[in-house]
Design an enzyme around this catalytic site. Sequence first.
Site, PDB file in Angstrom:
ATOM      1  N   LYS A 192      55.732  42.194  39.867  1.00 44.78           N
ATOM      2  CA  LYS A 192      55.718  43.196  38.790  1.00 44.78           C
ATOM      3  C   LYS A 192      57.038  43.962  38.665  1.00 44.78           C
ATOM      4  O   LYS A 192      57.389  44.413  37.580  1.00 44.78           O
ATOM      5  CB  LYS A 192      54.575  44.196  38.999  1.00 44.78           C
ATOM      6  CG  LYS A 192      53.208  43.614  38.689  1.00 44.78           C
ATOM      7  CD  LYS A 192      52.115  44.658  38.783  1.00 44.78           C
ATOM      8  CE  LYS A 192      50.757  43.996  38.592  1.00 44.78           C
ATOM      9  NZ  LYS A 192      49.644  44.932  38.612  1.00 44.78           N
ATOM     10  N   ASP A 238      48.527  47.988  32.890  1.00 41.94           N
ATOM     11  CA  ASP A 238      47.754  48.601  33.982  1.00 41.94           C
ATOM     12  C   ASP A 238      47.573  50.083  33.675  1.00 41.94           C
ATOM     13  O   ASP A 238      46.486  50.634  33.806  1.00 41.94           O
ATOM     14  CB  ASP A 238      48.488  48.447  35.318  1.00 41.94           C
ATOM     15  CG  ASP A 238      48.467  47.019  35.827  1.00 41.94           C
ATOM     16  OD1 ASP A 238      47.446  46.337  35.632  1.00 41.94           O
ATOM     17  OD2 ASP A 238      49.476  46.589  36.413  1.00 41.94           O
TER      18      ASP A 238
END
Length: 282
Positions: free
Chosen positions: A73, A109
């Site tokens: 990420k 997210d």
Amino acid sequence: VDESFLVGLVGDGVLPSLTPPMHEAEADAHGVRYLYRPLDLSRLSYTPEQIGPLLRAAGDLGFNALNITHPCKQLVLDELDEVSEDAARLGAVNTVLLRDGRFIGHNTDFSGFAAALAEGLPGAALDRVVLLGAGGAGAAVSYATLAAGAAELTIVDLDAARAVERAATLRGFFPRSRVTAADTAELPELLTAATGFIHATPVGMHQHPGIPVEASLLRPELWVADVVYRPLDTELVIAARALGCRVLDGGFMAVGQAADAFALITGLDPDRQRMREHFLRL
Ligand code: NAD
């Protein structure tokens, strides 16, 4: 819509992920052709540092988008042509759109947790929120909670330096909120004064059973959000429900990130309730 979509999930240990079936079922409900494949780094013999070449290979093979998970990420940021402001501030990207040879990064997210809070705990008091866990999930939910208007956020982590660092970073982005770090020993006092508690450590997962704070520290007036979703009913969720707290289980965030990614990838408006119902059946 006569377009079709090819999507992948890049990371380590992604084969059992529930995200691919969530996307595919929602696409089916929209009558859209959508194929979502897990791309496991070790199975493909790519190191995390080779995320760049993997991105370009996916582009060459016609992928429309990739979801990115642990451990890429942060690494993926260096490979992108464009990054959303929120993802850049978070320093983490979980969704990459491949458009006209360009790689565009987003973070769903945080937006997925924000949507989860709004839908699963509408009107939750954000006056004084305590967050336990300042890792990857903690970074996303703390950002989302402040973006949703939290007045005070206290971040607690066993790794005290990590909590201090996260709080300092967030203060820069949300100067009107009071963002501090505190020691785990202060949790009893903090929870007595809190309006909401968010849990973002691995405690309560199948591999890490247990409850992250003593159930005696919870009160019915305190809303409780857990990010752990395997199992959905963690010891924390069970204890909080038994006390009569308003509770958001970790499935809401898991569905939220998937729904927001699906919307970015397809331009369609996902039915979040339908996605949650499907998720609960998986
Ligand atoms: P991570 O390793 O990046 O961070 C975990 C943090 O918790 C670390 O900073 C660690 O020091 C801290 N910690 C561990 N035990 C603690 C304890 N007892 N008390 C205080 N702090 C403690 O992990 P992560 O990626 O943030 O994942 C955390 C959890 O969130 C996992 O269960 C993961 O499955 C879940 N998660 C859920 C979603 C979702 O969509 N629902 C998304 C991401 C992660």
